[in-house]
Write a protein that holds these residues in place. Structure first.
Motif, short mmCIF file in Angstrom:
data_model
loop_
_atom_site.label_atom_id
_atom_site.label_comp_id
_atom_site.label_asym_id
_atom_site.label_seq_id
_atom_site.Cartn_x
_atom_site.Cartn_y
_atom_site.Cartn_z
N TRP A 225 25.00 114.74 87.29
CA TRP A 225 25.34 114.50 88.70
C TRP A 225 25.08 113.03 89.00
O TRP A 225 24.01 112.51 88.72
CB TRP A 225 24.50 115.37 89.63
CG TRP A 225 24.83 116.83 89.56
CD1 TRP A 225 25.66 117.53 90.40
CD2 TRP A 225 24.34 117.80 88.61
NE1 TRP A 225 25.72 118.86 90.03
CE2 TRP A 225 24.92 119.05 88.93
CE3 TRP A 225 23.49 117.73 87.51
CZ2 TRP A 225 24.66 120.20 88.21
CZ3 TRP A 225 23.23 118.87 86.78
CH2 TRP A 225 23.81 120.10 87.13
N SER A 226 26.05 112.37 89.59
CA SER A 226 25.99 110.92 89.79
C SER A 226 24.83 110.49 90.68
O SER A 226 24.47 111.17 91.64
CB SER A 226 27.31 110.45 90.40
OG SER A 226 27.23 109.06 90.72
N TYR A 227 24.29 109.31 90.37
CA TYR A 227 23.29 108.69 91.25
C TYR A 227 23.91 108.29 92.59
O TYR A 227 23.19 108.06 93.56
CB TYR A 227 22.72 107.43 90.59
CG TYR A 227 21.73 107.67 89.48
CD1 TYR A 227 20.66 108.54 89.64
CD2 TYR A 227 21.83 106.99 88.27
CE1 TYR A 227 19.73 108.74 88.63
CE2 TYR A 227 20.91 107.17 87.25
CZ TYR A 227 19.85 108.05 87.43
OH TYR A 227 18.94 108.23 86.43
N ARG A 228 25.23 108.17 92.63
CA ARG A 228 25.89 107.68 93.84
C ARG A 228 25.92 108.72 94.96
O ARG A 228 26.15 108.38 96.12
CB ARG A 228 27.32 107.25 93.51
CG ARG A 228 27.38 106.07 92.54
CD ARG A 228 28.82 105.75 92.17
NE ARG A 228 28.89 104.67 91.18
CZ ARG A 228 30.01 104.22 90.63
NH1 ARG A 228 31.17 104.78 90.99
NH2 ARG A 228 29.99 103.26 89.74
N ALA A 229 25.71 109.97 94.63
CA ALA A 229 25.77 111.03 95.64
C ALA A 229 24.56 110.96 96.56
O ALA A 229 23.41 110.88 96.10
CB ALA A 229 25.83 112.39 94.96
N ALA A 230 24.80 111.00 97.86
CA ALA A 230 23.70 110.97 98.82
C ALA A 230 22.83 112.21 98.68
O ALA A 230 21.60 112.14 98.78
CB ALA A 230 24.25 110.87 100.24
N ASP A 231 23.46 113.35 98.45
CA ASP A 231 22.74 114.60 98.22
C ASP A 231 23.45 115.31 97.08
O ASP A 231 24.41 116.04 97.30
CB ASP A 231 22.74 115.46 99.49
CG ASP A 231 21.86 116.70 99.35
OD1 ASP A 231 21.65 117.17 98.21
OD2 ASP A 231 21.41 117.22 100.38
N TRP A 232 22.99 115.08 95.87
CA TRP A 232 23.68 115.58 94.68
C TRP A 232 23.77 117.10 94.67
O TRP A 232 24.77 117.68 94.25
CB TRP A 232 22.99 115.09 93.41
CG TRP A 232 21.63 115.70 93.20
CD1 TRP A 232 20.44 115.24 93.69
CD2 TRP A 232 21.33 116.91 92.51
NE1 TRP A 232 19.41 116.07 93.34
CE2 TRP A 232 19.93 117.11 92.61
CE3 TRP A 232 22.09 117.84 91.82
CZ2 TRP A 232 19.29 118.21 92.03
CZ3 TRP A 232 21.46 118.93 91.24
CH2 TRP A 232 20.07 119.11 91.35
N ARG A 233 22.72 117.77 95.15
CA ARG A 233 22.71 119.23 95.11
C ARG A 233 23.69 119.82 96.13
O ARG A 233 24.40 120.79 95.85
CB ARG A 233 21.30 119.77 95.36
CG ARG A 233 21.17 121.25 95.02
CD ARG A 233 19.78 121.77 95.34
NE ARG A 233 18.77 121.23 94.45
CZ ARG A 233 18.44 121.78 93.28
NH1 ARG A 233 19.09 122.86 92.84
NH2 ARG A 233 17.50 121.26 92.53
N ALA A 234 23.75 119.23 97.32
CA ALA A 234 24.65 119.74 98.35
C ALA A 234 26.11 119.51 97.99
O ALA A 234 26.95 120.40 98.15
CB ALA A 234 24.33 119.08 99.69
N SER A 235 26.42 118.33 97.48
CA SER A 235 27.81 118.04 97.12
C SER A 235 28.20 118.73 95.82
O SER A 235 29.35 119.15 95.65
CB SER A 235 28.01 116.53 97.00
OG SER A 235 27.21 115.99 95.96
N ASP A 236 27.25 118.82 94.88
CA ASP A 236 27.44 119.51 93.59
C ASP A 236 28.69 119.02 92.86
O ASP A 236 29.42 119.80 92.26
CB ASP A 236 27.50 121.02 93.79
CG ASP A 236 27.18 121.78 92.50
OD1 ASP A 236 26.47 121.21 91.63
OD2 ASP A 236 27.64 122.92 92.35
N ARG A 237 28.91 117.74 92.88
CA ARG A 237 30.06 117.16 92.17
C ARG A 237 29.64 116.75 90.77
O ARG A 237 29.42 115.57 90.48
CB ARG A 237 30.63 115.98 92.96
CG ARG A 237 31.24 116.41 94.29
CD ARG A 237 31.96 115.26 94.97
NE ARG A 237 32.71 115.73 96.13
CZ ARG A 237 33.58 115.00 96.80
NH1 ARG A 237 33.82 113.74 96.43
NH2 ARG A 237 34.22 115.50 97.85
#
Length: 272
Positions: free
Chosen positions: A216-228
């Protein structure tokens, strides 16, 4: 008796050495394969690793970049001078050992395939060209081994930096032109697997129509919520070990650890 092998892109072994203890507590592995250790061999934290019970270690690292290591509770013999120097770069992306496993020797390969940069064009981006050339060489190596009788009691793990299947990424359509899921990469990795008759140990447990991520990218503000996420980390086994696959774990919670890597540890348990 079973063999528990974990693989993890640790993204600096010295920075994240304390997290190895968390991995051991969560997964109880017999062997840990690391990628992106970013550490020259002379500075590898052997004492800290030995304190966790891993008396047997094989390391191949360099300052600031790449680097692979195999940490084991089980004695092994390192494979030196047997496997290729990939793309003649000597850039510390592969290490292999023969484990003295309970059911007989197991050949274990730990790979860190190049990420490939941001532009999926081998002419415009030499990093992408390097990635494709690396996988092509690994495919030829797998094919040669297969032609010579095939891999026997062998395991290949690592950060292969390609998510080959549709549900190995959060959006197949949106990532078709993003490095790690472009058709040229996914076809190349599939060819590498087929050339060695490797069996995908994670998809052995998780059907191909189900989402499966290890990064999961470091760029995600909330990696778990976006789950991209994407499945960039892999475990392959030779056909003779496929029937002995017992269980797998993708330690998703590790992405939420303090000073986490953007990859999470993956473990496969094998009997026989």
């Amino acid at each position: 008796m079973t063999l528990r092998i974990a693989t993890w892109n640790i993204n600096s072994v010295r920075l994240r050495l304390p997290l190895l203890a968390d991995l051991v507590a969560a997964l109880a592995p017999d062997v840990i394969c690391l990628q992106e250790t970013k550490c020259p061999d002379a500075l590898f934290p052997h004492e800290g690793v030995a304190a966790l019970g891993f008396e047997h270690r094989a390391v191949r690292g360099m300052k600031g970049y790449n680097g692979v290591a195999i940490l084991s509770r089980i004695p092994f013999t390192q494979r030196d001078g047997v496997d290729p120097d990939w793309c003649a770069k000597g850039d510390c992306r592969h290490i292999a050992v023969e484990l003295d496993a309970p059911g007989g020797p197991v050949e274990l390969h730990d790979f860190y395939i190049p990420a490939g940069g941001d532009i999926p064009d081998r002419v415009k981006n030499e990093k992408f060209a390097h990635k494709l050339d690396f996988v092509a060489e690994a495919t030829a190596w797998s094919a040669a081994r297969h032609a010579a009788g095939g891999f026997r009691r062998a395991v290949l793990v690592g950060d292969l930096n390609i998510a080959p299947l549709e549900h190995d990424v959060w959006s197949h359509k949106q990532l078709l032109d993003v490095v790690s899921h472009t058709p040229v990469e996914t076809q190349a990795l599939t060819a590498m697997m087929q050339a060695g008759a490797w069996h995908d140990a994670l998809r052995h447990f998780v059907p191909a129509d189900q989402k499966l991520y290890t990064w999961w990218s470091y760029r995600a503000a909330d990696w778990r919520a976006s789950d991209r996420g994407r499945r960039l980390d892999h475990v392959w086994v030779s056909p003779d070990l496929a029937g002995g696959l017992v269980s797998h774990t993708v330690l998703k919670d590790a992405r939420g650890w303090a000073k986490a890597s953007d990859h999470v540890p993956v473990l496969v348990e094998i009997a026989g």
